[in-house]
Each structure stands twice: as C-alpha cells, then as structure tokens.
Design an enzyme around this catalytic site. Structure first.
Site, PDB file in Angstrom:
ATOM      1  N   SER A 165       5.636   4.578  -3.599  1.00  0.00           N
ATOM      2  CA  SER A 165       6.724   3.496  -3.759  1.00  0.00           C
ATOM      3  C   SER A 165       7.690   3.748  -2.473  1.00  0.00           C
ATOM      4  O   SER A 165       7.321   3.814  -1.386  1.00  0.00           O
ATOM      5  CB  SER A 165       7.296   3.353  -5.115  1.00  0.00           C
ATOM      6  OG  SER A 165       8.155   2.282  -5.376  1.00  0.00           O
ATOM      7  N   ASP A 268       1.562  -6.445  -8.598  1.00  0.00           N
ATOM      8  CA  ASP A 268       2.844  -5.846  -8.002  1.00  0.00           C
ATOM      9  C   ASP A 268       3.300  -7.015  -6.875  1.00  0.00           C
ATOM     10  O   ASP A 268       2.517  -7.199  -5.847  1.00  0.00           O
ATOM     11  CB  ASP A 268       2.524  -4.542  -7.391  1.00  0.00           C
ATOM     12  CG  ASP A 268       3.724  -3.923  -6.703  1.00  0.00           C
ATOM     13  OD1 ASP A 268       4.896  -4.358  -6.631  1.00  0.00           O
ATOM     14  OD2 ASP A 268       3.484  -2.750  -6.250  1.00  0.00           O
ATOM     15  N   HIS A 298       3.456  -2.757 -10.633  1.00  0.00           N
ATOM     16  CA  HIS A 298       4.061  -1.472 -10.047  1.00  0.00           C
ATOM     17  C   HIS A 298       4.382  -0.273 -10.967  1.00  0.00           C
ATOM     18  O   HIS A 298       4.914  -0.385 -12.038  1.00  0.00           O
ATOM     19  CB  HIS A 298       5.338  -2.041  -9.239  1.00  0.00           C
ATOM     20  CG  HIS A 298       5.689  -1.093  -8.175  1.00  0.00           C
ATOM     21  ND1 HIS A 298       5.667  -1.043  -7.014  1.00  0.00           N
ATOM     22  CD2 HIS A 298       6.817   0.150  -8.469  1.00  0.00           C
ATOM     23  CE1 HIS A 298       5.850  -0.117  -6.260  1.00  0.00           C
ATOM     24  NE2 HIS A 298       6.893   0.494  -7.066  1.00  0.00           N
TER      25      HIS A 298
END
Length: 331
Positions: A165, A268, A298
């Site tokens: 991320s 996501d 996510h």
C-alpha cells in the site's frame, strides 16, 4: 466477493456512526487492533525456529531525528555466508503502521529465502508529513548499502525493495530516486515488490490514462478502504498530487527500473493502479508481473489472515520474491 471473505465480514459488528472524522490517534488505535495485532497473532504459530534467524533493531540518524530499522538476518552453518537483501516499507496510508505490522511475515520470508530483510520504521504523517516518510526511507536505503557487512548482505545476489500500500508507493518512488542517484552506481536495485500500490493521486491521472482507472469509481465505498478514508490519508500526508515523489506514475521516464512484481486486489479502488503501472513499465522495457487476487478488498489479508484468499497473498509474496531473485518463475 470471495464467499469466505463475505461470511467473515458479515460476522463483524456494524460500525457505529461517528459524527466527525476520526483523529489520527483513533485511526492508529483501530489499525493496531484490527490489523497489526490480528495479523501477528495468526502468524505467530508459523514462525520459524528462533535459531534460524537473528533480529536486531538499529537506530539510524535522519534529518531532524532518528528512525529504527528492524534487521532480519538468516543463520546458516557457514558464518561467512552472505545473502541478498529486501528493504521493506510497511503500509498504513503514510500515517499508521510500524515495523510490527509485517514483522512475523518478514521473519518467515527471511528464513524461507535465506534473505536479509530490513524493515523500516519511518516517521508518520501528519506529525511528519510529505516528504519526511520518503526521505526517511531513502536514508535507510543508503544506510543498507553502506552497511552490507553488518547485515551479511551481498548486493550482487539481489537488491530488492518493496512494501504494501503506502509502503509500495514509497518503494516505487525510491526505485526512481535510486536509478538517478550516482550513489547507487555499481550497486543498483535488482527487484521491486509492490502489494496493492497507490501509483497516482486521482486528481493527477494523465488524461490519456484516465479511462483505465475504472476501479477507483467502481470500488470507492468498500469496507477496508473508501474514497473518504483515502482522502483523509492524503490530507494527513499533504503531498502535492502532481509531484512524482507522491504520484510516481508521473515521472518523465520509467526506463532502467528493476524487475517488478505486483499484487492487486480485485475489489480495491486502487486495483487499476497496479495494472496501469505494469503497462507503463512494460512499455519502458521493464520486466513486470502482476497477480490479481479475486473477490477481495484492500488490505483484507491483515484483518482476516486465516482466509484461504489471505494465504494466497502470502503464497504470491513467496513466489514473487523467488521470481525477483531469478531463482524460479513465479506462477
């Protein structure tokens, strides 16, 4: 949605309405409880024996302070043996997370691959907004290069960086910075691992590529990352949307970057960041591979590490590292 994941979400207590945005302290507390603690507790029973690796925390000076690097080094019979290295950056929207987030996961990978791993505890926004987290990570990367003997590292065996991320975002930027920095001449990065990366702020999408970012609108209200939550994280980080050090898709050139392996989550809103970036890298001649995890959102693998889909993310990580090291083709 993956049926097992949907069933797990259905068991959760519905969140209470909050009449105001959460503070960063509240957000961190929830992240620690629902992601870091759950993830570590699950992986605890999967840890390799303690005599197969060494854990050392090193304090490294940076501009205006110091940061901690958690260094994992394999233990083998030959004490003079050296290893490839992975320099890793945790996720958390540049404002949450710490070295504990992926600590056990990285210990497992350290032993499995005979790979030294450096896990960076960079300073967080909003107390330390852009570009401090990035600068901390770049200082850590240079420290690793300057301390290979201490870490039992041979960069010619593999010099990888990566993260999840926000950590993946930082990794992409670092790959560009290192490519252009004479400091790394003769000791260039050889591989890049990106899990669910954020490659470009939505306000800075290039016009020619906007139609390819379909997932941003399609999955903007998912349980683990919504548009509202992302905007709050962007606000805390406070980076200019069009600065390539935040939106690395906007770098003028992507030539000369290391072999890249990515994972994306189907549900996501950042899913298409991975696929757009893969296309750009391939056009620049960079060998690139992407695995898509179906039916999940996510960062789901932190909060629900016992799911079969989460095990697949970890399996992909293992195969991806092997591929980046040139040991076998990832499947």
């Amino acid at each position: 949605m993956d049926p097992e994941y949907a069933a797990a979400l259905a068991k959760l207590e519905a969140p209470k309405d909050v009449p105001r945005p959460m503070t960063v302290a509240e957000t961190r507390s929830i992240s620690d409880l629902l992601y870091i603690d759950v993830h570590k507790q699950f992986l605890k029973s999967h840890l390799p024996p303690k005599n197969e690796y060494v854990v050392t925390d090193h304090s490294v000076p940076v501009e205006g302070g110091e940061i901690t690097l958690r260094c994992l080094v394999p233990v083998v019979d030959d004490e003079k043996e050296t290893f490839p290295v992975l320099v890793y950056m945790h996720g958390g929207g540049w404002s949450m997370g710490n070295v504990e987030m992926d600590d056990y996961l990285l210990r497992i990978q350290c032993v499995k691959h005979k790979l030294s791993i450096i896990n960076i505890e960079y300073r967080l926004a909003p107390e330390y907004p852009f570009p401090t987290p990035l600068d901390d990570c770049y200082a850590a990367l240079k420290w690793v290069v300057s301390n290979t003997s201490l870490l039992k590292v041979d960069l010619s065996k593999g010099f990888l960086i990566g993260g999840d991320s926000a950590g993946a975002n930082l990794s992409v930027v670092l790959s560009h910075m290192a490519r252009d920095d004479p400091f790394f001449e003769g000791r260039r990065l050889t591989g890049l691992y990106l899990c669910e990366p954020n490659i470009c702020h939505y306000a800075a999408y290039p016009e020619s590529l906007k139609p390819k970012f379909r997932s941003f609108a399609e999955y903007s209200d998912m349980p683990t990352l919504s548009r509202q939550a992302l905007d709050q994280l962007y606000g805390w980080y406070n980076a200019p949307p069009s600065d390539p050090r935040f939106s690395p898709l906007l770098y003028a050139s992507h030539h000369g970057l290391p072999r890249t392996y990515m994972q994306a989550m189907e549900l996501d809103m950042l899913r298409d960041d991975a696929f757009v970036y893969a296309e750009v890298l391939r056009e620049a001649g960079v060998e690139t591979k992407v695995d898509l995890n179906l039916g999940v959102t996510h960062a789901f693998h932190y909060g629900f590490p016992g799911l079969a889909a989460a095990a697949k993310v970890r399996e992909n990580l293992t195969g991806g590292i092997e591929w980046l090291l040139g040991r076998e083709q990832s499947t």
